[in-house]
Design a protein around this motif. Structure first.
Motif, PDB file in Angstrom:
ATOM      1  N   ALA A  79      -7.177  -1.669  -0.195  1.00  0.00           N
ATOM      2  CA  ALA A  79      -7.269  -3.116   0.025  1.00  0.00           C
ATOM      3  C   ALA A  79      -6.173  -3.599   0.959  1.00  0.00           C
ATOM      4  CB  ALA A  79      -7.180  -3.860  -1.303  1.00  0.00           C
ATOM      5  N   GLN A  80      -6.519  -4.531   1.828  1.00  0.00           N
ATOM      6  CA  GLN A  80      -5.563  -5.131   2.745  1.00  0.00           C
ATOM      7  C   GLN A  80      -4.912  -6.378   2.153  1.00  0.00           C
ATOM      8  OE1 GLN A  80      -4.661  -3.618   5.680  1.00  0.00           O
ATOM      9  NE2 GLN A  80      -5.885  -2.014   4.732  1.00  0.00           N
ATOM     10  N   TYR A 105      -4.560   1.988  -3.092  1.00  0.00           N
ATOM     11  CA  TYR A 105      -3.606   1.748  -2.016  1.00  0.00           C
ATOM     12  C   TYR A 105      -3.777   0.293  -1.605  1.00  0.00           C
ATOM     13  CZ  TYR A 105      -1.320   1.888   2.525  1.00  0.00           C
ATOM     14  OH  TYR A 105      -0.499   1.639   3.588  1.00  0.00           O
ATOM     15  N   SER A 106      -2.670  -0.470  -1.591  1.00  0.00           N
ATOM     16  CA  SER A 106      -2.756  -1.887  -1.255  1.00  0.00           C
ATOM     17  C   SER A 106      -1.616  -2.304  -0.346  1.00  0.00           C
ATOM     18  CB  SER A 106      -2.723  -2.739  -2.524  1.00  0.00           C
ATOM     19  OG  SER A 106      -2.691  -4.112  -2.207  1.00  0.00           O
ATOM     20  N   VAL A 107      -1.947  -3.090   0.673  1.00  0.00           N
ATOM     21  CA  VAL A 107      -0.939  -3.673   1.533  1.00  0.00           C
ATOM     22  C   VAL A 107      -0.272  -4.836   0.798  1.00  0.00           C
ATOM     23  CG1 VAL A 107      -0.571  -4.863   3.740  1.00  0.00           C
ATOM     24  CG2 VAL A 107      -2.106  -2.911   3.613  1.00  0.00           C
ATOM     25  N   GLY A 108      -0.943  -5.394  -0.201  1.00  0.00           N
ATOM     26  CA  GLY A 108      -0.406  -6.503  -0.994  1.00  0.00           C
ATOM     27  C   GLY A 108       0.155  -6.024  -2.321  1.00  0.00           C
ATOM     28  N   GLY A 134       3.564  -4.359  -1.663  1.00  0.00           N
ATOM     29  CA  GLY A 134       4.055  -5.499  -2.435  1.00  0.00           C
ATOM     30  C   GLY A 134       4.525  -5.062  -3.808  1.00  0.00           C
ATOM     31  N   ASN A 135       4.456  -5.975  -4.760  1.00  0.00           N
ATOM     32  CA  ASN A 135       4.871  -5.713  -6.129  1.00  0.00           C
ATOM     33  C   ASN A 135       3.777  -5.005  -6.917  1.00  0.00           C
ATOM     34  OD1 ASN A 135       7.376  -7.107  -5.850  1.00  0.00           O
ATOM     35  ND2 ASN A 135       6.245  -9.032  -5.988  1.00  0.00           N
TER      36      ASN A 135
END
Length: 156
Positions: A79-80, A105-108, A134-135
């Motif tokens: 996810a972006q 996997y997340s950019v946020g 991110g967190n």
């Protein structure tokens, strides 16, 4: 105004709906069927073995299992933006063959809560279960038996 759809992802069949002019409407597939099999599939090369999203992802009372990407991130979910996994959801047996985040996997940010389980996921690089820029928040849930080739078998 943005367009929004809702997906009732059942264990066998699913429905997709939207609201048009204040009235809920079930959307048909290209063959005219409203009810469709609950299967999500993307190519193995790329991102997100089960789900690849340019926006946020929210999963509730769902199973994301045994998905794989051979070259990319997010064996289960890529996810972006933010990822929310809640209400007895399970992410298990997902893997990223040459990437980060076996399950997610997340950019946020990533939030796992409400009796959810993240287990037996593998990333060849970092974050066997979860990898986020991110967190990461885990509440009333479990991470177990996840593996990474470099850093963070559970979380990176």
């Amino acid at each position: 105004m943005s367009k929004v759809i809702g997906i009732d992802l059942g264990t066998t069949n699913s429905l997709v709906a939207t609201v048009r002019h204040g009235i809920p409407e079930v959307l048909d597939d290209e063959e005219g069927h409203a009810l469709m099999p609950s299967i999500v599939h993307y190519l193995k090369n790329g991102y997100g073995g089960a789900i690849n999203s340019l926006g946020s992802v929210s999963i509730s009372d769902s199973l994301v299992k045994n998905n794989y990407v051979s070259a990319g991130n997010g064996g289960g979910i890529n996810a972006q933006a933010d990822v929310l996994v809640t209400n007895n959801s399970t992410l298990s047996g997902n893997s990223s063959g040459n990437g980060h985040g076996g399950a997610v996997y997340s950019v946020g940010n990533i939030q796992i809560s409400d009796n959810s389980t993240v287990s037996s996921n593998i990333a060849s690089l970092d974050g066997g279960a979860l990898n986020a820029f991110g967190n990461i928040s885990i509440t009333d849930s479990s991470l177990q038996s996840n593996q990474a080739g470099r850093n963070g078998g559970g979380v990176f």
